[in-house]
Write an enzyme that holds these catalytic residues in place. Structure first.
Site, PDB file in Angstrom:
ATOM      1  N   GLU A 123      13.781   9.104 -83.839  1.00 30.71           N
ATOM      2  CA  GLU A 123      13.247  10.403 -83.539  1.00 30.71           C
ATOM      3  C   GLU A 123      12.037  10.863 -85.295  1.00 30.71           C
ATOM      4  OE1 GLU A 123      15.694  13.401 -81.060  1.00 30.71           O
ATOM      5  OE2 GLU A 123      16.680  13.242 -82.162  1.00 30.71           O
TER       6      GLU A 123
ATOM      7  N   HIS B 117      26.973 -10.030 -77.314  1.00 32.59           N
ATOM      8  CA  HIS B 117      26.847 -11.185 -76.098  1.00 32.59           C
ATOM      9  C   HIS B 117      25.642 -10.136 -76.105  1.00 32.59           C
ATOM     10  CE1 HIS B 117      30.505 -10.704 -73.951  1.00 32.59           C
ATOM     11  NE2 HIS B 117      31.316  -9.823 -74.350  1.00 32.59           N
TER      12      HIS B 117
ATOM     13  N   TRP C  94       2.269  20.373 -74.637  1.00 25.07           N
ATOM     14  CA  TRP C  94       2.637  19.310 -75.324  1.00 25.07           C
ATOM     15  C   TRP C  94       2.198  17.856 -74.354  1.00 25.07           C
ATOM     16  CZ3 TRP C  94       6.074  15.232 -72.340  1.00 25.07           C
ATOM     17  CH2 TRP C  94       6.769  14.886 -73.498  1.00 25.07           C
TER      18      TRP C  94
ATOM     19  N   GLU D 133      23.932   8.790 -81.844  1.00 21.68           N
ATOM     20  CA  GLU D 133      23.509   9.709 -82.150  1.00 21.68           C
ATOM     21  C   GLU D 133      22.753   9.249 -83.511  1.00 21.68           C
ATOM     22  OE1 GLU D 133      22.373  12.331 -81.460  1.00 21.68           O
ATOM     23  OE2 GLU D 133      22.297  13.642 -82.803  1.00 21.68           O
TER      24      GLU D 133
HETATM   25  C1  G6P Z   1      14.625  16.780 -76.478  1.00 23.09           C
HETATM   26  C2  G6P Z   1      15.214  16.762 -78.212  1.00 23.09           C
HETATM   27  C3  G6P Z   1      16.509  16.967 -78.622  1.00 23.09           C
HETATM   28  C4  G6P Z   1      17.917  17.255 -76.664  1.00 23.09           C
HETATM   29  C5  G6P Z   1      17.555  17.028 -75.614  1.00 23.09           C
HETATM   30  C6  G6P Z   1      18.263  17.544 -74.656  1.00 23.09           C
HETATM   31  O1  G6P Z   1      14.884  15.857 -76.671  1.00 23.09           O
HETATM   32  O2  G6P Z   1      14.155  16.823 -79.015  1.00 23.09           O
HETATM   33  O3  G6P Z   1      17.069  16.729 -79.289  1.00 23.09           O
HETATM   34  O4  G6P Z   1      19.177  16.491 -77.560  1.00 23.09           O
HETATM   35  O5  G6P Z   1      16.002  16.949 -75.072  1.00 23.09           O
HETATM   36  O6  G6P Z   1      18.014  18.699 -74.826  1.00 23.09           O
HETATM   37  P1  G6P Z   1      19.627  20.231 -74.726  1.00 23.09           P
HETATM   38  O7  G6P Z   1      18.002  21.356 -75.192  1.00 23.09           O
HETATM   39  O8  G6P Z   1      18.971  19.852 -73.419  1.00 23.09           O
HETATM   40  O9  G6P Z   1      19.936  19.487 -75.327  1.00 23.09           O
END
Ligand code: G6P
Length: 614
Positions: free
Chosen positions: A494, A510, A80, A487
């Site tokens: 996303e 505001h 990545w 969310e």
């Molecule tokens: C990445 C994922 C998200 C997730 C975040 C935290 O950005 O794409 O979907 O909420 O990491 O990940 P975790 O595994 O710590 O919940």
């Protein structure tokens, strides 16, 4: 995010080795990546390699040549991109002088300094990555006469940052060396072989037996036997573990995407998270493990740390904690880990994470311990994760494996688990027994309420068409439903790549109201609670400026559709679990908009499932 698999297999030849490493790469895919590669060391003391930007299935077309020969040692990687674009040249493994091949996770923070020194020493760079310096450093040590183990140990001592490394050398065909600092690395132990992986699921097609390397450890695998050394170079034993994880691939069934499947699994996932944790009108504190009662008795303040979707779950929980008389603060893990602050008496740090491997959350937990938090509890979906291993108390969400990068069932089960924790602490504060019974009754009704919310699928799919050609969207919510709006907006950006922002509805005037016109869809979350009258006014403010509204409201709340206002009625539930139920149609909205746009829903561009770099 980046994934490592390496193996020494004493039987089966190069074909079996390629199959084992290839399956490992497929199992690492869910983490998110943009290039992949593999390198094998042959008995003829040469290293052969294949690398490609794009998907593992594309790399597979290049693996035929690697199958020939007698190789029994290899390393493979999903990258990545951090330093340098996703290209063949930047993909791992990196090879130095045909002598050493390396895969690396994490970030080498002193790479510029090392690059300068290595360039002066005559090493030639072929990539823009920070990790090519690792290959050169190990190679330099081999040229100085060290074997691969000694070379990795000497090189690791020069690296700064957080990393996990796998290395092979052309001159030592049966040897694989792994090292970790900051990023996880796991050793799998099989009959006639051993592996290194960054993530337990990547070895379950070979073995369930594994051990976890600790900070600074180096593992030396020679012809399938392995030895672990600590940072000081002394031989050490690490605890052998057996994985209880599901070794099979998760089937898609009749769904088009894992995200769709995971959205529809939420009724079951929430029920599984509650299974065995309720009794009559109470929660069963045994779920938190031995010693948790004494812990909860001394807790006076809760500090939640998390990233992404998990952070929004913690934001909802803050409302619940405070309404039960438990002071609570919620902070983004990557901010918390670099901030000095005073730790109040009786403070409990709660880390919330789906994967349990998010580096910022892990580091925030370690930081919390360093600055004086005595107790750490995690809410996590992966039993065999680093976070679970490092926490004193654990409450697992039983969502099952989540494959889609955009988190869905992890969020609703995190909220479910957090509400159980709220009750455990709340009953020691302002939560009376009768109120606990009411919360438990709400939780018991939750799986059915989630299933009913999923029946909104067709209605939400119909309104999703209006979003597909938009470039921006606003989401509004109040109180515990503001994080739900956050969310919802996160899901939309996303997977559909539409810019979406969420605001507390009272904040609209505001600033964001200036953006509202008839081309700006506004999504409002309007449950039937004490703030309903307030959000109704906010809806009017948007309408008065020509804004197009999509209002998710509770049955019986009295918000009617009409000119410029579309109403979707969500099943009426108790106040506490309402944020969980309102989340469902927002997930569906993002999903349907993305299907119309034709994006790569399960693997959205640039994103990763487990974020293992800062
Ligand atoms: C990445 C994922 C998200 C997730 C975040 C935290 O950005 O794409 O979907 O909420 O990491 O990940 P975790 O595994 O710590 O919940």
């Amino acid at each position: 995010m980046c994934g490592i698999i390496g193996a020494v297999l004493c039987e089966g030849g190069a074909g079996a080795l390629v199959d084992t490493l290839g399956e490992g790469l497929r199992r690492l895919e869910y983490r998110g990546y943009d290039s992949a590669g593999m390198a094998l060391v042959g008995g003829d003391k040469t290293i052969r390699r294949a690398r490609r930007p794009g998907r593992v299935r594309e790399l597979e077309q290049d693996l035929g040549a690697l199958r020939e020969g007698d190789a029994r040692t290899g390393i493979a990687h999903t990258r990545w991109a951090t330093h340098g674009a996703p290209s063949e040249a930047n993909a791992h493994p990196h090879i130095c002088n045909g002598a050493v091949a390396v895969v690396c996770n994490g970030i080498v923070e002193n790479h510029e300094e090392l690059r300068r020194a290595q360039t002066e020493a005559g090493f030639r760079f072929t990539s823009q990555t920070d990790t090519e310096v690792v290959a050169h450093e190990i190679c330099a040590q081999v040229q100085d006469g060290r074997d691969l183990l000694g070379a990795v140990q000497a090189a690791a001592a020069k690296l700064k940052g957080a990393y996990a490394i796998g290395a092979v050398a052309a001159g030592e065909p049966g040897r694989l060396v792994g090292a970790r600092r900051g990023s996880p690395l796991i050793v799998g132990i099989a009959d006639g072989g051993a592996l290194i992986v960054s993530d337990v699921p990547a070895l379950l097609h070979v073995t369930r037996d594994y051990l976890v390397l600790e900070e600074g450890d180096v593992v030396d695998i020679v012809d399938g036997a392995f030895t672990v050394y600590d940072a000081a170079g002394s031989e050490v034993q690490r605890e052998l573990r057996k994985s209880g994880g599901d070794s099979g691939a998760v089937e898609l069934g009749n769904y088009r995407h894992y995200m769709e499947k995971e959205i529809f699994e939420q009724g079951r996932a929430v029920a599984d998270t509650l299974e065995g944790r309720l009794s009559g009108g109470h929660i069963l504190e045994e779920m938190f493990g031995a010693g948790s009662g004494a812990l909860f008795d001394r807790v006076k303040f809760v500090k939640c740390i998390a990233c992404g979707t998990s952070f929004y779950a913690a934001m909802v929980a803050r409302h619940w904690f405070e309404s039960c008389g438990v002071p609570c603060d919620v902070e983004i893990a990557s901010e918390f880990r670099y901030r000095r602050h005073t730790v109040p008496d009786g403070a409990l740090v709660v880390a919330v994470s789906q994967s349990g491997e998010t580096i910022d959350t892990l580091e925030a937990l370690r930081h919390a311990r360093r600055i004086g938090y005595r107790d750490a509890l995690c809410i996590c979906n992966v039993a065999e994760s680093s976070l679970v291993r490092e926490s004193d108390f654990v409450l697992l969400t039983h969502a099952g494996r989540e494959i889609g990068v955009a988190s869905t069932k992890a969020f609703t089960t995190q909220l479910t688990a957090l509400l159980l924790l709220v009750i455990a602490l709340g009953r020691r504060a302002a939560l009376a027994a009768a109120a606990e019974s009411e919360l438990v009754a709400e939780l018991r009704a939750l799986p059915t309420a989630v299933a009913r919310a999923l029946e909104l699928n067709a209605a939400v799919a119909a309104v999703a068409r209006r979003f597909a050609d938009k470039r921006h969207a606003l989401y509004l919510g109040r109180g515990a439903h503001y994080p739900v709006a956050l969310e919802g907006a996160l899901k939309l950006k996303e997977i559909s790549y539409i810019h979406a922002e969420a605001y507390p509805a009272g904040e609209l005037k505001h600033g964001p109201l200036a953006l509202v016109d008839n081309d700006m869809p506004v999504v409002a979350v309007a449950p039937n609670n004490e703030l309903l009258v307030k959000i109704k006014s906010n809806i009017q403010e948007v309408r008065a400026r020509g804004g197009q509204l999509l209002v998710f409201t509770a049955e019986g709340a009295g918000i009617r559709g009409g000119d410029g206002v579309t109403v979707v009625e969500v099943p009426s539930v108790g106040d506490a679990v309402s944020p969980i139920v309102f989340t469902v149609p927002l997930q569906l909205l993002a999903y349907h908009v993305a299907t119309i746009k034709g994006t790569d829903i399960d693997k959205p561009r640039n994103l990763a499932k487990a974020v293992t770099v800062e």
